[in-house]
Design an enzyme around this catalytic site. Structure first.
Site, mmCIF file in Angstrom:
data_model
loop_
_atom_site.group_PDB
_atom_site.id
_atom_site.type_symbol
_atom_site.label_atom_id
_atom_site.label_comp_id
_atom_site.label_asym_id
_atom_site.label_seq_id
_atom_site.Cartn_x
_atom_site.Cartn_y
_atom_site.Cartn_z
ATOM 1 N N ASP A 170 -29.014 -23.588 26.970
ATOM 2 C CA ASP A 170 -27.964 -22.183 27.045
ATOM 3 C C ASP A 170 -29.506 -21.135 26.706
ATOM 4 O OD1 ASP A 170 -26.701 -23.769 27.511
ATOM 5 O OD2 ASP A 170 -25.206 -23.098 25.414
ATOM 6 N N GLU A 408 -27.357 -32.677 15.721
ATOM 7 C CA GLU A 408 -27.423 -31.813 17.232
ATOM 8 C C GLU A 408 -28.873 -31.922 17.909
ATOM 9 O OE1 GLU A 408 -24.882 -28.306 17.390
ATOM 10 O OE2 GLU A 408 -25.369 -28.015 19.690
#
Ligand code: 9WN
Length: 436
Positions: A170, A408
């Site tokens: 992103d 993550e």
């Protein structure tokens, strides 16, 4: 740590994050819904120990497929409101999706066909595996047709993305210049939830979020009509990573079509995509001076000059010849100033080149290591016969999760965990790497 203990821990995380035994949240606190490419990665891990559950993961995602063929980037969990932006922000046209489903209005890197072929190969009960393939084949074909018909309006063989979230990476530095140029009078007002769950310093900042939400607003105002969006959006990019993953999926879809004994015209349609994409990718995106492929900004008619992990994704897509593969590996992967850790970095593989002005070891997609990009390279290097390098990435990946947990993302300087812990694709992809 014993490999068996690590595997057990990974399986435990996938089961904990599993909703109704049908699909898996990337992490139920930060991301309580079903994401497109997450589910593809997750199903690749499930396939290693529970192939029927892997099939369910894909079938659950396909519930959200649009009438125009797009598989959305999020299928919302009706029992959770803990995520922004929610369906009220997206306001997708109801005629596109079944009445009991809510989705976002964009897609993500199309790894689904690749995942389905992988699940087929991991399923011992071949009768069951074949019936899975026959159930998913038509939706997959419709998804690829959507990409080639709606996201490649000039028939070049390269599909465009129209939001940074479609890239999956992103806030990669690749999007900075385009986003900075978006300067409307006002941005829609909204409240972020992500920063209340994980450290704000590791997430995209508000300036970026304003533009993400502005772009959603633009899609909504244009009725999610892709030809209109092609005319109006300031964000139109032929992304190297997205198109590489599409090509990997094209090659899998080709195998599925053969297995399903589909008519010749259908098989030829897939063959045409494969050769057109291969040629356009290497003609238009290759930069001979840099010796890697670069994204193409359609609005400005120029390549985007940022050295990030995306430059290695063509190995995974098998979309380059051996000479170019060697150039990318020798000139960049093995360069101590870019990706090869020497004194600066302990672990591989930083998501943005170490010498990039935007490199940041803790910030989302600007430097930290992610398991999915390590996995893409792990597989890509094997495809081109670089087994030693591939196993080096495997070892770094294992050490990271052994020491920090299934985070993550990870700080490449010391391996500490960033973002949220117990992240599904980190668990799934480690399981897949260990199975190799
Ligand atoms: C927006 C779910 C997703 C991943 C993306 C990752 C992140 C979402 C967010 O989480 O994006 O889609 O809220 O930041 O960048 O790759 O699919 O894990």
């Amino acid at each position: 740590m014993e490999r068996e203990i690590l595997k057990r821990r990974a399986i435990e995380i996938l089961n904990q994050n599993s909703i109704n035994e049908a699909w898996t949240a990337p992490n139920p606190d930060l991301y309580p819904h079903q994401w497109n490419w997450d589910s593809a990665f997750i199903s690749i891990g499930f396939a290693r120990f529970a192939p029927v559950r892997a099939q369910k993961e894909i079938l659950s995602l396909l519930r959200g497929q649009w009438k125009d063929g797009m598989v959305p980037h999020i299928v919302f969990n009706p029992n959770s409101t803990g995520y922004f932006p929610n369906p009220e922000i997206w306001k997708v046209p109801r005629h596109q999706i079944p009445s009991n489903v809510h989705t976002s209005g964009i897609t993500q890197p199309p790894l689904l066909s690749y995942a389905c072929w992988h699940i087929y190969n991991c399923t011992n009960d071949k009768k069951n595996a074949l019936s899975f393939l026959s159930e998913v084949y038509k939706p997959l074909l419709a998804y690829h047709r959507f990409l080639y018909n709606k996201r490649d309006p000039e028939g070049e063989g390269l599909v465009f993305i129209t939001h940074p979230w479609e890239s999956g990476l992103d806030n990669s530095p690749r999007w900075i210049e385009i986003l900075e140029r978006i300067k409307p009078d006002h941005f829609p007002s909204y409240k972020r939830i992500d920063k209340t769950i994980v450290s704000a310093a590791q997430r995209p900042d508000d300036k970026e979020y304003n533009r993400y939400i502005f772009l959603i607003d633009l899609l909504r105002r244009n009725g999610y009509l892709w030809d209109k969006i092609f005319q109006k959006s300031p964000f139109l990019v032929q992304d190297v990573l997205f198109n590489s993953i599409l090509q990997a999926s094209n090659l899998s879809l080709q195998k599925i079509a053969k297995k399903m004994k589909r008519p010749n015209d259908e098989k030829e349609e897939i063959n045409r995509w494969i050769s057109k994409t291969f040629n356009a990718f290497n003609d238009k995106l290759w930069n001979e001076k840099k010796t890697y492929h670069q994204d193409y900004n359609i609005r400005d008619k120029k390549q985007i000059k940022q050295n990030t992990i995306a430059i290695f994704s063509p190995l995974f897509g098998r979309i380059l010849d051996k000479k170019r593969a060697q150039q990318i590996i020798e000139n960049h992967l093995l360069s101590p100033n870019e990706y090869w850790p020497k004194t600066h970095l302990k672990y591989m593989l930083t998501t943005t080149s170490r010498d990039n002005e935007y490199w940041n070891p803790e910030l989302y997609w600007r430097g930290p290591i992610w398991m999915n990009t390590n996995w893409l390279l792990f597989r890509g290097l094997m495809e081109y016969g670089y087994e030693d390098l591939s196993s080096k990435i495997l070892h770094h990946s294992i050490e990271l999760v052994e020491n920090a947990g299934f985070y993550e993302y990870f700080d490449p300087r010391n391996g500490s965990g960033c973002g949220i812990n117990n992240f599904s694709w980190s668990a799934a992809l480690v399981l897949d790497m260990l199975a190799n």
